[in-house]
Design a protein around this motif. Structure first.
Motif, PDB file in Angstrom:
ATOM      1  N   HIS A  12       0.846  -1.184   0.000  1.00 30.23           N
ATOM      2  CA  HIS A  12       0.000   0.000   0.000  1.00 30.23           C
ATOM      3  C   HIS A  12       0.891   1.246   0.000  1.00 30.23           C
ATOM      4  O   HIS A  12       2.039   1.195   0.451  1.00 30.23           O
ATOM      5  CB  HIS A  12      -0.897   0.044   1.241  1.00 30.23           C
ATOM      6  N   ILE A  13       0.351   2.348  -0.467  1.00 33.37           N
ATOM      7  CA  ILE A  13       1.067   3.624  -0.433  1.00 33.37           C
ATOM      8  C   ILE A  13       0.189   4.639   0.288  1.00 33.37           C
ATOM      9  O   ILE A  13      -0.984   4.818  -0.057  1.00 33.37           O
ATOM     10  CB  ILE A  13       1.401   4.122  -1.851  1.00 33.37           C
ATOM     11  N   LEU A  14       0.752   5.297   1.287  1.00 34.71           N
ATOM     12  CA  LEU A  14       0.063   6.332   2.042  1.00 34.71           C
ATOM     13  C   LEU A  14       0.897   7.604   2.027  1.00 34.71           C
ATOM     14  O   LEU A  14       2.133   7.550   2.124  1.00 34.71           O
ATOM     15  CB  LEU A  14      -0.159   5.910   3.505  1.00 34.71           C
ATOM     16  N   TYR A  15       0.224   8.737   1.888  1.00 37.47           N
ATOM     17  CA  TYR A  15       0.916  10.022   1.884  1.00 37.47           C
ATOM     18  C   TYR A  15       0.013  11.060   2.546  1.00 37.47           C
ATOM     19  O   TYR A  15      -1.213  11.063   2.333  1.00 37.47           O
ATOM     20  CB  TYR A  15       1.243  10.469   0.459  1.00 37.47           C
ATOM     21  N   THR A  16       0.608  11.920   3.341  1.00 37.83           N
ATOM     22  CA  THR A  16      -0.148  13.017   3.921  1.00 37.83           C
ATOM     23  C   THR A  16       0.701  14.281   3.944  1.00 37.83           C
ATOM     24  O   THR A  16       1.919  14.216   4.132  1.00 37.83           O
ATOM     25  CB  THR A  16      -0.627  12.690   5.349  1.00 37.83           C
ATOM     26  N   ASP A  17       0.048  15.402   3.726  1.00 42.93           N
ATOM     27  CA  ASP A  17       0.724  16.702   3.850  1.00 42.93           C
ATOM     28  C   ASP A  17       0.312  17.408   5.130  1.00 42.93           C
ATOM     29  O   ASP A  17       0.592  18.588   5.319  1.00 42.93           O
ATOM     30  CB  ASP A  17       0.417  17.579   2.631  1.00 42.93           C
ATOM     31  N   GLY A  18      -0.353  16.657   6.020  1.00 46.59           N
ATOM     32  CA  GLY A  18      -0.807  17.226   7.285  1.00 46.59           C
ATOM     33  C   GLY A  18      -2.257  17.659   7.241  1.00 46.59           C
ATOM     34  O   GLY A  18      -2.909  17.767   8.286  1.00 46.59           O
ATOM     35  N   ARG A  19      -2.778  17.906   6.048  1.00 45.53           N
ATOM     36  CA  ARG A  19      -4.178  18.302   5.905  1.00 45.53           C
ATOM     37  C   ARG A  19      -4.986  17.235   5.168  1.00 45.53           C
ATOM     38  O   ARG A  19      -6.119  16.952   5.524  1.00 45.53           O
ATOM     39  CB  ARG A  19      -4.297  19.624   5.143  1.00 45.53           C
ATOM     40  N   THR A  20      -4.380  16.661   4.165  1.00 45.84           N
ATOM     41  CA  THR A  20      -5.052  15.655   3.346  1.00 45.84           C
ATOM     42  C   THR A  20      -4.232  14.372   3.347  1.00 45.84           C
ATOM     43  O   THR A  20      -2.996  14.426   3.276  1.00 45.84           O
ATOM     44  CB  THR A  20      -5.217  16.152   1.894  1.00 45.84           C
ATOM     45  N   THR A  21      -4.914  13.249   3.450  1.00 46.99           N
ATOM     46  CA  THR A  21      -4.266  11.942   3.444  1.00 46.99           C
ATOM     47  C   THR A  21      -4.695  11.184   2.191  1.00 46.99           C
ATOM     48  O   THR A  21      -5.883  11.153   1.856  1.00 46.99           O
ATOM     49  CB  THR A  21      -4.639  11.135   4.693  1.00 46.99           C
ATOM     50  N   TYR A  22      -3.712  10.593   1.510  1.00 44.75           N
ATOM     51  CA  TYR A  22      -3.971   9.818   0.300  1.00 44.75           C
ATOM     52  C   TYR A  22      -3.604   8.358   0.565  1.00 44.75           C
ATOM     53  O   TYR A  22      -2.562   8.074   1.173  1.00 44.75           O
ATOM     54  CB  TYR A  22      -3.128  10.341  -0.868  1.00 44.75           C
ATOM     55  N   VAL A  23      -4.452   7.447   0.091  1.00 45.29           N
ATOM     56  CA  VAL A  23      -4.221   6.016   0.283  1.00 45.29           C
ATOM     57  C   VAL A  23      -4.517   5.299  -1.031  1.00 45.29           C
ATOM     58  O   VAL A  23      -5.543   5.560  -1.666  1.00 45.29           O
ATOM     59  CB  VAL A  23      -5.127   5.425   1.387  1.00 45.29           C
ATOM     60  N   GLN A  24      -3.633   4.396  -1.428  1.00 43.82           N
ATOM     61  CA  GLN A  24      -3.909   3.561  -2.597  1.00 43.82           C
ATOM     62  C   GLN A  24      -3.355   2.165  -2.380  1.00 43.82           C
ATOM     63  O   GLN A  24      -2.397   1.961  -1.637  1.00 43.82           O
ATOM     64  CB  GLN A  24      -3.324   4.170  -3.876  1.00 43.82           C
ATOM     65  N   GLY A  25      -4.000   1.212  -3.031  1.00 42.37           N
ATOM     66  CA  GLY A  25      -3.526  -0.164  -3.005  1.00 42.37           C
ATOM     67  C   GLY A  25      -2.742  -0.448  -4.267  1.00 42.37           C
ATOM     68  O   GLY A  25      -1.998   0.399  -4.758  1.00 42.37           O
ATOM     69  N   THR A  26      -2.920  -1.642  -4.816  1.00 43.47           N
ATOM     70  CA  THR A  26      -2.209  -1.998  -6.039  1.00 43.47           C
ATOM     71  C   THR A  26      -3.193  -2.122  -7.194  1.00 43.47           C
ATOM     72  O   THR A  26      -4.355  -2.492  -7.010  1.00 43.47           O
ATOM     73  CB  THR A  26      -1.455  -3.328  -5.876  1.00 43.47           C
ATOM     74  N   ALA A  27      -2.707  -1.834  -8.395  1.00 47.47           N
ATOM     75  CA  ALA A  27      -3.556  -1.941  -9.581  1.00 47.47           C
ATOM     76  C   ALA A  27      -4.010  -3.376  -9.810  1.00 47.47           C
ATOM     77  O   ALA A  27      -5.072  -3.616 -10.393  1.00 47.47           O
ATOM     78  CB  ALA A  27      -2.796  -1.425 -10.799  1.00 47.47           C
ATOM     79  N   SER A  28      -3.224  -4.341  -9.345  1.00 49.14           N
ATOM     80  CA  SER A  28      -3.596  -5.757  -9.500  1.00 49.14           C
ATOM     81  C   SER A  28      -4.765  -6.150  -8.616  1.00 49.14           C
ATOM     82  O   SER A  28      -5.379  -7.191  -8.831  1.00 49.14           O
ATOM     83  CB  SER A  28      -2.397  -6.650  -9.156  1.00 49.14           C
ATOM     84  N   GLY A  29      -5.073  -5.346  -7.597  1.00 48.24           N
ATOM     85  CA  GLY A  29      -6.157  -5.666  -6.687  1.00 48.24           C
ATOM     86  C   GLY A  29      -5.747  -6.532  -5.517  1.00 48.24           C
ATOM     87  O   GLY A  29      -6.578  -6.848  -4.659  1.00 48.24           O
ATOM     88  N   LEU A  30      -4.477  -6.923  -5.432  1.00 46.41           N
ATOM     89  CA  LEU A  30      -4.056  -7.759  -4.305  1.00 46.41           C
ATOM     90  C   LEU A  30      -4.062  -6.971  -3.003  1.00 46.41           C
ATOM     91  O   LEU A  30      -4.535  -7.455  -1.972  1.00 46.41           O
ATOM     92  CB  LEU A  30      -2.661  -8.334  -4.566  1.00 46.41           C
ATOM     93  N   ARG A  31      -3.502  -5.763  -3.057  1.00 47.88           N
ATOM     94  CA  ARG A  31      -3.512  -4.896  -1.875  1.00 47.88           C
ATOM     95  C   ARG A  31      -4.757  -4.027  -1.947  1.00 47.88           C
ATOM     96  O   ARG A  31      -4.825  -3.056  -2.689  1.00 47.88           O
ATOM     97  CB  ARG A  31      -2.253  -4.034  -1.834  1.00 47.88           C
ATOM     98  N   GLN A  32      -5.768  -4.398  -1.178  1.00 44.81           N
ATOM     99  CA  GLN A  32      -7.051  -3.717  -1.244  1.00 44.81           C
ATOM    100  C   GLN A  32      -7.140  -2.601  -0.205  1.00 44.81           C
ATOM    101  O   GLN A  32      -6.457  -2.630   0.819  1.00 44.81           O
ATOM    102  CB  GLN A  32      -8.178  -4.720  -1.015  1.00 44.81           C
TER     103      GLN A  32
END
Length: 540
Positions: A12-32
């Motif tokens: 998974h990939i997580l990113y935050t700038d302190g105000r907004t948090t972004y979360v994504q898994g994998t395009a393959s669908g394994l990491r949901q």
């Protein structure tokens, strides 16, 4: 996040700038990724619907049991719903954006164009596979791997050996004397230079062993996940025993070839894509396959010329859910396999599925504009969903199930290859073969068979018939009107000869057990409930 996505591995990939948090898994669908609104108005994201349901006090969505009864598994992307009210699935190509009390999604991934010839793209595919295996070697304290003697698992084991990693390979021998995985695995192991352990039929539990006792009481010696029904449940005890064996060798990561079939086998839907731009060429190239599969050319021409959009195909499938499964399968050039409910399912099951499909957001789109790419991506992403309970089960035994063919880097490299050169009838998995041709294991490249487990499944049903009948004696699926228990028990007594019935039984058992554990969680001791994974909250 794009730079992180380019790194090898699955995460998974997580990113935050302190105000907004972004979360994504994998395009393959394994990491949901799943998300839900918390009782305080904020939002939370997790890889576990069960954890979010606990966090938010969500109730189980009973109608989703009908969705899980579908065989084959319903097309990926038709709904964001999960088995828990208010818990939503993030589509694999979407990124979650949480800011304060607001949440929305943005598209972050699209499949690459298949612009490379096999000769041009094979080195890139090999590099992606090498990097995928290399990151496992670099991060695992101990390794084991499946080695079925097929091209997928043999290639991974060869790459493990090339990295100098010590590992133990495993293969299953079934009760079927014609099942030749062990023979081919032994050939591959000798060529690769790795140790091979053969699980004999009596070494580990068989299909449907350890589901419940003859009174229908569930075996809870292994915790049940509440996130979703376990659609591969017939081998639950078997996989648990295998995972314990892997762990006993010192392995913390077990590598397997799941996803390889979907990735490297271009389906006949390719000819529908070709027909749109070169109809005569499509008819000429599909003719050998039609002869092989005994498809009448008139039926092939009609199927190719139909030009159904994805939405039209969905509407047709929804209308025909209740119809008997055709005795003879026609040309498989559509957006996916035909949908059917099990023969023991009720009209209420069909209506529940139709209602869920029709309640989906407007403008449902396929996973890709091309049918063949859509089928590939849907297969990978459905696999990611179905494998989640297995990965959780194995992790409870101290072993991470690791699947390099479901890494995004490998997915993108494979999708970049010309689909014309990989079309059905050319050769078996030509892309993977080209990537491994120069120095990979040669023995398995000539294999023309594939291990088949139906004899073991039928023996498992017969051996556990009393337990399976007892499981549905006081069925919650029947109580909620989704199955006709008398018809199901009749099918179990009569050995379930059609393959479709044995597949339908497995998802039916999985749905029944999920209902028993999810609808009445108080009856399950806390230590046997699924343990939370990770949750990320935003807002307050």
């Amino acid at each position: 996040m794009e730079a992180a996505h380019r790194r090898p591995g699955s995460f998974h990939i997580l990113y935050t700038d302190g105000r907004t948090t972004y979360v994504q898994g994998t395009a393959s669908g394994l990491r949901q990724v799943f998300h839900a609104r918390r009782p305080d108005g904020g939002h939370a994201a997790s890889d576990s619907p069960e954890l979010l349901a606990r966090l938010c006090g969500a109730a189980p969505r009973i109608e989703m049991a009908a969705w899980e009864l579908m065989q084959p598994t319903l097309d990926y992307g038709l709904t964001e719903a999960t088995c828990w009210t208010g818990v939503h699935r993030l589509m694999a190509d979407q990124r979650l954006r949480m800011s304060g009390d607001r949440v929305d999604t943005v598209t972050w991934w699209r499949p690459p164009a298949p612009e490379l010839s096999v000769a041009e793209g094979a080195p890139q595919l090999r590099a992606a596979l090498d990097a995928a295996v290399g990151v496992r070697v670099a991060t695992a304290a101990g390794l084991s791997a499946d080695l079925s003697g097929g091209m997928d698992s043999s290639s991974l084991c060869y790459l493990l050996a090339q990295h100098g990693a010590p590992f133990q390979a495993f293969v299953e021998q079934t009760v079927d004397p014609n099942h030749d995985d062990a023979k081919w695995a032994a050939l591959a192991a000798r060529e690769i230079g790795c140790d091979l352990t053969v699980f004999q039929p009596d070494d580990i539990p068989g299909p449907y062993d350890g589901i419940c006792d003859t009174e229908g009481v569930l075996d809870r010696s292994v915790p049940h996940s509440l996130s979703t029904p376990y659609t591969l449940i017939r081998n639950r005890a078997r996989k648990t025993a295998m995972a314990r064996t892997f762990a006993a060798t010192g392995a913390t990561v077990h590598m397997a070839g799941f996803g390889g079939d979907e990735l490297f086998t271009v389906t006949p839907a390719y000819f529908s894509d070709l027909y749109r731009t070169a109809p005569l060429k499509a008819l000429r190239e599909i003719r050998p396959l039609a002869r092989l599969r005994r498809w009448p050319m008139r039926a092939v021409m009609r199927a190719l010329a139909s030009g159904q959009s994805y939405g039209e195909w969905i509407d047709e499938q929804v209308r025909s859910l209740h119809l008997p499964r055709p005795a003879v399968q026609g040309p498989t050039v559509q957006w996916g396999p035909q949908w059917r409910i099990p023969v023991w399912a009720t009209p209420r099951t069909a209506e529940a599925v139709r209602s869920l499909v029709r309640s989906a957001p407007d403008g449902i789109a396929p996973q890709a504009p091309e049918r063949s790419v859509h089928v590939c991506l849907a297969g990978q992403r459905i696999g990611g969903h179905r494998l989640a309970p297995l990965r959780e089960l194995m992790q409870r035994q101290g072993v991470l199930l690791s699947l390099p063919y479901m890494d995004d880097g490998v997915l993108e490299a494979a999708l970049s290859l010309s689909r014309a050169e990989n079309r059905p009838g050319v050769s078996y998995k030509p892309g993977l073969k080209a990537a491994m041709q120069t120095d990979g294991p040669k023995a398995v490249l000539s294999r023309s068979t594939k291990g088949e487990f139906s004899m073991s499944v039928h023996q498992g049903i017969a051996r556990n018939r009393r337990s399976l009948l007892a499981l549905f004696q006081d069925s919650l699926l029947a109580e909620h009107g989704f199955i006709d228990p008398a018809r199901l028990r009749s099918s179990i007594r009569n050995s379930m000869r059609p393959e479709a019935e044995t597949s339908a039984l497995e998802v039916t058992v999985g749905a029944e057990i999920w209902l028993r554990t999810a609808v009445s969680p108080g009856s399950v001791p806390e230590q046997f409930l699924g343990k939370p994974n990770q949750a990320l909250s935003n807002g307050s």
